[in-house]
Design a protein around this motif. Structure first.
Motif, PDB file in Angstrom:
ATOM      1  N   GLY A  32      36.491  17.962  40.191  1.00 20.17           N
ATOM      2  CA  GLY A  32      35.722  17.160  39.250  1.00 20.17           C
ATOM      3  C   GLY A  32      36.303  17.076  37.858  1.00 20.17           C
ATOM      4  O   GLY A  32      35.736  16.417  36.983  1.00 20.17           O
ATOM      5  N   THR A  33      37.456  17.697  37.610  1.00 18.74           N
ATOM      6  CA  THR A  33      38.091  17.662  36.294  1.00 18.74           C
ATOM      7  C   THR A  33      38.740  16.313  36.043  1.00 18.74           C
ATOM      8  O   THR A  33      39.525  15.833  36.874  1.00 18.74           O
ATOM      9  N   ASP A  34      38.442  15.702  34.920  1.00 16.46           N
ATOM     10  CA  ASP A  34      39.099  14.464  34.496  1.00 16.46           C
ATOM     11  C   ASP A  34      40.377  14.848  33.760  1.00 16.46           C
ATOM     12  O   ASP A  34      40.333  15.446  32.690  1.00 16.46           O
ATOM     13  N   ILE A  35      41.543  14.499  34.330  1.00 13.01           N
ATOM     14  CA  ILE A  35      42.814  14.966  33.769  1.00 13.01           C
ATOM     15  C   ILE A  35      43.199  14.233  32.491  1.00 13.01           C
ATOM     16  O   ILE A  35      44.114  14.678  31.782  1.00 13.01           O
ATOM     17  N   ILE A  36      42.542  13.135  32.186  1.00 17.59           N
ATOM     18  CA  ILE A  36      42.785  12.451  30.909  1.00 17.59           C
ATOM     19  C   ILE A  36      41.883  13.040  29.825  1.00 17.59           C
ATOM     20  O   ILE A  36      42.337  13.397  28.742  1.00 17.59           O
TER      21      ILE A  36
END
Length: 571
Positions: free
Chosen positions: A273-277
């Motif tokens: 669920g981590t947004d890499i941006i």
């Protein structure tokens, strides 16, 4: 205007040979575009330097064989794009003001209109003698099939150019190549899709990359086998998760195609669920956008050889782990990297106190058995006041000598307070940087460590996606010329490995210990073993100092620093 449809579209890459006869080269381009049209694509990518071999007698010759936008060559490409009803990206050399020449990618619409030009940002070897690097960032071209952008060959051997394009919103990256290197196909092309979660459509060449009549003489003069004076092929289409959807062979003219759903590139979310941006830390990356000439020179002092070890930690107790560490120490290992215990990736907040005490117990137990010249690196949970932090620590016989906290937020370690910098530790044999697993997916992390003269990177890995070990970490070692230890507890997403640099590196340099094998930057790997918890690997810290991949092309100092605002400023 960009289409927001989720309807799949077909894209293609046309792989071909290009020589010194410009009329024949145009015929080749038109022929492979007709071949591509049989696949009914909406986008076709052609290789780099389609107008003429990237081999010139002198600057005047380079200018003479380069194109103007209204040249018969490009007029014919424009007409063919209209005839087949597809967007066409093609690489060529262009005449520019003041008698200068650029290596450029051009995009034509299905109506034959020139939509954009992207000048090459990172030149390699003799290209520096004839071409001018880009002065402006490549355009993001909004079309009815998606947001398209272009880059070329060496631009993708280091991370900055494609990374900036993705950060600016590109969904499909068109990569035109002129490459002899097998690691373009097995490493540099696919990693740019996965690390940015975008589609990459890459077209390489086959056939001689130098005048065919000169092949034997050039091979003899450079000690490069003739096979590596030819294009390596392996044009490919890669999905945002790093899956190769289509790949060409290594030697023949070929068109490949695949269906892609462009809007899939809009999701930048990892499996946890981590947004890499959103999780990037641009405020920490400012030095990437500074002129290398104004920065202090890194000082290297590592030893030429270092025996290292990786230890796989599954369900072993701390006492059992110490037995394994002692065994690795007896085998001569001075740097020992432990994988995180298998359960570490699933720590719950109510378990943090237990894991913090367990880490302290490990440090104490290792202190009883470690020799003074041996260091163990391990993932830990450390107390930070009333909170906790995910760290990698370096442990010596007298305790913890260095620690590196997790820098980027991740959902699975949401409990971790974040560190605000990357640090390296000077050990007797090398300068070592330590990175937590979730920091390793960000190319900026390793860049900053390499700029600080780290010679070895250690990452206790807990991968969430296959690309992290297949291409991601290998690329971090390759594009920064770093030795690497990346142990894993299980092999669900691939094996952990060690990357030990070789002495001979610079293309067209004097290779002393081996014959040139065509590989541009990929280091040899030692995979973790199945039959033993301990894997020994030889590292070579001193070789990290040489980062010149070819004449006038330094992997770090020749990054396009003046175009990196998308990396160094908040979106």
């Amino acid at each position: 205007m960009t289409s927001e449809t989720s309807t799949p579209i077909r894209v293609a890459a046309a792989q071909c040979a290009i020589g010194s006869n410009m009329d024949e080269n145009l015929s080749t381009c038109l022929r492979v575009l007709d071949k591509a049209a049989e696949h009914k694509p909406v986008l076709v990518v052609l290789p780099e330097f389609c107008n003429h071999l990237s081999w010139y007698d002198n600057a005047e010759h380079c200018y003479e064989v380069s194109l103007t936008l209204d040249s018969a060559f490009l007029t014919a490409i424009s007409a063919k794009a209209k005839a087949i009803g597809a967007y066409v990206s093609i690489g060529a050399t262009l005449r520019r003001e003041g008698g200068k020449v650029s290596g450029s990618a051009l995009l034509y619409s299905p109506q034959g209109e020139l939509l954009g030009i992207a000048d090459k940002q990172v030149l390699i070897g003799h290209e520096n003698d004839f071409l001018e690097p880009a002065q402006n960032a490549a355009p993001i071209i909004d079309t009815d099939i998606g947001r398209l952008a272009m880059y070329m060959c060496m631009d993708g051997v280091i991370n900055e150019t494609p990374h900036c394009l993705a950060l600016r919103g590109a969904q499909v990256l068109c990569n035109s190549l002129n490459s002899f290197a097998p690691d373009e196909g097995n490493l540099h092309i696919p990693v740019r899709a996965a690390e940015n979660k975008v589609f990459v459509v890459a077209a390489n060449k086959v056939g001689p990359l130098v005048p065919e009549a000169m092949m034997a003489d050039i091979s003899a003069a450079t000690n490069i086998p003739e096979v590596f004076l030819c294009g390596a092929g392996e044009s490919q289409i890669v999905a945002p998760d790093g899956t190769v959807l289509a790949m060409a062979q290594t030697q023949d003219e070929e068109v490949i195609s695949a269906l892609i759903t462009v809007v899939a590139a809009d999701s930048k979310v990892r499996p946890d669920g981590t947004d890499i941006i959103a999780s990037r830390r641009p405020e920490l990356y400012s030095s990437l956008g500074e002129n290398p000439a104004s920065q202090s020179l890194a000082v290297f002092g590592g030893k030429p050889d270092l025996q290292a070890a990786m230890i796989r930690w599954q369900d072993e107790t701390i006492a059992e782990m110490c037995v394994l560490v002692a065994e690795a120490q007896r085998a001569g290992a001075q740097l020992i990297a432990l994988s995180p215990p298998a359960a570490f990736a699933h720590i719950q907040e109510n378990e943090l106190g237990h894991w913090q005490l367990r880490g302290a117990e490990l440090v104490s137990a290792l202190g009883e058995i470690l020799n003074d010249d041996v260091y163990v690196l391990s993932a830990q949970v450390a107390a930070q006041g009333a909170a906790y932090q995910h760290q990698v620590v370096a442990i010596a016989s007298h305790g913890v000598v260095a620690e590196q906290g997790q820098v980027h937020f991740s959902q699975r370690f949401a409990w971790s307070t974040l560190a605000d910098d990357f640090t390296s530790v000077d050990l007797p044999f090398a300068r070592v940087c330590m990175l937590t697993s979730d920091d390793s997916i960000y190319p900026e992390s390793f860049r900053l460590c390499a700029m600080a003269a780290a010679e070895i990177a250690v990452v206790p890995m807990m991968p969430l996606e296959h690309w992290e070990l297949q291409t991601g970490l290998v690329e971090r070692a390759a594009e920064n010329r770093l030795n690497l230890l990346a142990p894993t507890a299980n092999f669900e997403f691939g094996r952990g490995f060690a990357a030990g640099l070789l002495e001979d590196f610079t293309v067209f340099g004097e290779w002393k210990t081996r014959i040139f094998d065509g590989v541009l930057t990929r280091p040899p790997l030692t995979d973790m073993r199945d039959d033993s918890a301990i894997t020994l690997a030889m590292l070579h810290p001193r070789y990290a100092e040489n980062k010149v991949v070819s004449r006038n092309t330094h992997l770090i100092e020749n990054r396009p620093w003046y175009l990196l605002q998308p990396m160094t400023t908040a979106n």
